[in-house]
Design a protein around this motif. Structure first.
Motif, PDB file in Angstrom:
ATOM      1  N   GLN A 161       1.084  -1.686  -0.293  1.00  0.00           N
ATOM      2  CA  GLN A 161      -0.021  -0.095  -0.066  1.00  0.00           C
ATOM      3  C   GLN A 161       1.048   1.318  -0.127  1.00  0.00           C
ATOM      4  N   ILE A 162       1.998   1.801   0.469  1.00  0.00           N
ATOM      5  CA  ILE A 162       3.185   2.350   0.851  1.00  0.00           C
ATOM      6  C   ILE A 162       3.046   2.393  -0.396  1.00  0.00           C
ATOM      7  N   ASP A 163       3.686   1.644  -1.327  1.00  0.00           N
ATOM      8  CA  ASP A 163       4.505   1.223  -2.449  1.00  0.00           C
ATOM      9  C   ASP A 163       3.623   2.451  -3.243  1.00  0.00           C
ATOM     10  N   PHE A 164       2.305   2.055  -3.078  1.00  0.00           N
ATOM     11  CA  PHE A 164       1.317   2.012  -4.124  1.00  0.00           C
ATOM     12  C   PHE A 164       1.225   3.733  -4.492  1.00  0.00           C
ATOM     13  N   MET A 165       0.914   4.554  -3.611  1.00  0.00           N
ATOM     14  CA  MET A 165       1.272   5.733  -2.894  1.00  0.00           C
ATOM     15  C   MET A 165       2.084   6.608  -3.862  1.00  0.00           C
ATOM     16  N   GLN A 166       3.086   6.230  -4.206  1.00  0.00           N
ATOM     17  CA  GLN A 166       4.006   6.296  -5.150  1.00  0.00           C
ATOM     18  C   GLN A 166       3.905   6.274  -6.972  1.00  0.00           C
ATOM     19  N   VAL A 167       2.880   7.077  -7.199  1.00  0.00           N
ATOM     20  CA  VAL A 167       2.962   7.103  -8.991  1.00  0.00           C
ATOM     21  C   VAL A 167       4.402   6.320  -9.737  1.00  0.00           C
ATOM     22  N   LYS A 168       3.927   5.338 -10.002  1.00  0.00           N
ATOM     23  CA  LYS A 168       5.677   6.134 -10.750  1.00  0.00           C
ATOM     24  C   LYS A 168       5.760   5.962 -11.997  1.00  0.00           C
ATOM     25  N   ALA A 169       6.018   5.596 -12.860  1.00  0.00           N
ATOM     26  CA  ALA A 169       6.560   5.929 -14.534  1.00  0.00           C
ATOM     27  C   ALA A 169       6.335   3.743 -15.174  1.00  0.00           C
ATOM     28  N   PRO A 170       5.374   3.771 -15.185  1.00  0.00           N
ATOM     29  CA  PRO A 170       5.638   2.182 -15.624  1.00  0.00           C
ATOM     30  C   PRO A 170       6.842   1.608 -16.849  1.00  0.00           C
ATOM     31  N   PHE A 171       6.966   3.088 -17.537  1.00  0.00           N
ATOM     32  CA  PHE A 171       7.439   2.656 -18.933  1.00  0.00           C
ATOM     33  C   PHE A 171       8.536   4.231 -19.492  1.00  0.00           C
ATOM     34  N   SER A 172       9.985   4.000 -19.330  1.00  0.00           N
ATOM     35  CA  SER A 172      10.146   5.319 -20.190  1.00  0.00           C
ATOM     36  C   SER A 172      10.095   6.257 -21.842  1.00  0.00           C
ATOM     37  N   GLY A 173      10.355   7.495 -21.595  1.00  0.00           N
ATOM     38  CA  GLY A 173       8.721   8.564 -22.545  1.00  0.00           C
ATOM     39  C   GLY A 173       8.859   9.866 -22.084  1.00  0.00           C
ATOM     40  N   LYS A 174       7.660  10.355 -22.820  1.00  0.00           N
ATOM     41  CA  LYS A 174       7.731  11.691 -22.458  1.00  0.00           C
ATOM     42  C   LYS A 174       5.964  11.268 -21.856  1.00  0.00           C
ATOM     43  N   VAL A 175       6.217  12.506 -20.730  1.00  0.00           N
ATOM     44  CA  VAL A 175       4.502  13.188 -20.445  1.00  0.00           C
ATOM     45  C   VAL A 175       4.265  14.268 -21.074  1.00  0.00           C
ATOM     46  N   GLY A 176       3.046  14.678 -20.889  1.00  0.00           N
ATOM     47  CA  GLY A 176       2.310  15.478 -20.810  1.00  0.00           C
ATOM     48  C   GLY A 176       1.930  16.354 -20.786  1.00  0.00           C
ATOM     49  N   ILE A 177       0.852  17.001 -20.486  1.00  0.00           N
ATOM     50  CA  ILE A 177       0.456  18.285 -19.451  1.00  0.00           C
ATOM     51  C   ILE A 177       0.064  17.518 -18.131  1.00  0.00           C
ATOM     52  N   ARG A 178       0.721  18.503 -17.363  1.00  0.00           N
ATOM     53  CA  ARG A 178      -0.026  18.066 -15.848  1.00  0.00           C
ATOM     54  C   ARG A 178      -1.795  18.399 -15.907  1.00  0.00           C
ATOM     55  N   LYS A 179      -2.052  16.744 -14.995  1.00  0.00           N
ATOM     56  CA  LYS A 179      -3.388  17.281 -14.895  1.00  0.00           C
ATOM     57  C   LYS A 179      -3.720  17.156 -13.954  1.00  0.00           C
ATOM     58  N   VAL A 180      -3.169  16.861 -12.336  1.00  0.00           N
ATOM     59  CA  VAL A 180      -3.202  17.179 -10.674  1.00  0.00           C
ATOM     60  C   VAL A 180      -2.174  18.870 -10.710  1.00  0.00           C
ATOM     61  N   ASN A 181      -2.914  18.964  -9.450  1.00  0.00           N
ATOM     62  CA  ASN A 181      -1.912  20.271  -8.464  1.00  0.00           C
ATOM     63  C   ASN A 181      -1.752  19.276  -6.874  1.00  0.00           C
ATOM     64  N   LYS A 182      -0.623  19.687  -6.365  1.00  0.00           N
ATOM     65  CA  LYS A 182      -0.514  19.530  -4.929  1.00  0.00           C
ATOM     66  C   LYS A 182      -1.478  19.828  -4.244  1.00  0.00           C
ATOM     67  N   GLY A 183      -1.557  19.115  -3.595  1.00  0.00           N
ATOM     68  CA  GLY A 183      -2.809  19.177  -2.937  1.00  0.00           C
ATOM     69  C   GLY A 183      -4.457  18.196  -2.752  1.00  0.00           C
ATOM     70  N   ASP A 184      -4.151  18.451  -4.813  1.00  0.00           N
ATOM     71  CA  ASP A 184      -5.305  17.548  -4.710  1.00  0.00           C
ATOM     72  C   ASP A 184      -6.102  16.256  -4.124  1.00  0.00           C
TER      73      ASP A 184
END
Length: 387
Positions: A161-184
């Motif tokens: 459960q603690i590990d799941f609280m860290q959302v990680k990249a499943p593979f290398s690549g380029k991210v797009g536009i961030r949809k969330v903000n700190k505190g959400d």
């Protein structure tokens, strides 16, 4: 006197009417004669003599660009965003932490579970020692072992459960536009950002099921996109869908974009519209015609053909000839470099008009002037259209 004056007046009036009527009749007859004798100047056109040719049969399709891997990053557990470790458009590596959710309650539960695990180990070891001296029963040892296994499972569960609280990249690549903000506060299924691996790209498109026999793995596909107008790119088929869509009866195809020096100078984006042409090993016999010569309509395609038996020397233009024309319905096939293949409606050796087709009518007379090439005439027509 009164009767004589009246008679003279009537005769005069009648004479005037006869003269006026006769003049108008003469005038109308002269106009009709002139109109009947009038011949409009023939329209000046260019022409080309068509001939047979063998073209490689191709299959045209429309599709889009796809990335090798693409996914919307979402959390597996609910929680409040404590930190964000990327910026929109960043290149990220596999396993890197993108978002950290608040895991303080889980960390506290982990300490409790670790303490219970430690106690379970001690109790299990104690029961084993007592069993050696027959100071305890086997049931007590088994109970201690079960308690230890439960405690170990609880620790593994809380760690996961603690590990799941860290959302990680499943593979290398380029991210797009961030949809969330700190505190959400986000929940499973909430999109954080889109991630794509652009090291390999594909084009996906569909063809009619009747073309299945004409495609195979490794086949060359040439494609274009409006973003890079005028440039051709190459891909090769790597996958053919094993089933046909039951409604459209189309077959899905995937082709891998070929890496090249030219490709390094461009940037494809997933979902980008492309026009693809599949090269086949088949050849078809047809008559190529410049696309500017073809008139397209809801009733079918047609061209204007010069009637060879109507050729006469022009009286007003020395060295040029006049022809009567015929509008001919045709059947078209593929298009290559501004030339359209005609499979029926034309014969080799006939002359097809390549300019001013919009102002022509079946049976009209035209003046053929081929002092300008087809390309020059095409450019002239294009410039007029743009104006």
């Amino acid at each position: 006197m009164s009767k004589k004056a009246t008679l003279i007046g009537a005769i005069s009036m009648l004479t005037i009417l006869v003269v006026v009527f006769g003049f108008n009749t003469f005038k109308q007859n002269m106009i009709k004669t002139k109109l009947a004798a009038y011949k409009p100047a023939p329209a000046a056109v260019t022409s080309v003599t068509v001939k047979n040719s063998n073209w490689k049969k191709t299959i045209s399709a429309v599709g889009h660009i796809s990335a090798d891997q693409q996914v919307n990053i979402t959390p597996q557990l609910s929680g409040q965003v404590r930190s964000i470790s990327f910026k929109s458009g960043d290149i990220v590596k596999q396993g890197s932490i993108l978002v950290q959710l608040d895991d303080r309650l889980l960390q506290a539960n982990k300490k409790t579970n670790m303490a219970n695990l430690k106690l379970s180990k001690i109790e299990y070891q104690r029961q084993l020692k007592l069993l050696k001296t027959n100071s305890t029963s086997q049931d007590s040892v088994d109970t201690a072992a079960a308690t230890l296994a439960t405690s170990q499972a609880d620790v593994e569960y809380i760690k996961t459960q603690i590990d799941f609280m860290q959302v990680k990249a499943p593979f290398s690549g380029k991210v797009g536009i961030r949809k969330v903000n700190k505190g959400d506060y986000i929940q499973p299924g909430t999109t954080i950002v889109e991630l794509q691996n652009l090291t390999e790209q594909y084009i996906d498109f569909s063809i009619p099921e009747i073309q299945l026999a004409n495609v195979k793995i490794g086949q060359r596909v040439t494609f274009t996109t409006d973003t890079y107008n005028g440039q051709n790119f190459v891909a090769h088929i790597v996958a053919i869908q094993p089933s046909v869509d039951s409604q459209s009866h189309n077959l899905d195809i995937r082709a891998k974009v070929e890496q090249s020096a030219k490709l390094n100078k461009v940037s494809f984006i997933s979902g980008m519209y492309v026009e693809a042409i599949i090269d086949t090993a088949l050849e078809v016999s047809l008559i190529p015609v410049p696309n500017i010569a073809i008139t397209y309509s809801l009733y079918g395609d047609s061209v204007y053909v010069l009637k060879a038996d109507s050729k006469v020397a022009s009286t007003n233009h020395k060295g040029l000839f006049e022809y009567r024309i015929e509008r001919r319905a045709i059947t078209t096939a593929d298009e290559h470099n501004a030339w359209v293949g005609v499979t029926s409606g034309l014969a080799a050796g006939e002359q097809v008009i390549t300019s001013n087709t919009q102002s022509l009518k079946d049976g009209a007379t035209v003046l053929v002037n081929n002092s300008r090439s087809i390309n020059q005439a095409s450019t002239l027509n294009k410039n007029k259209a743009e104006k």
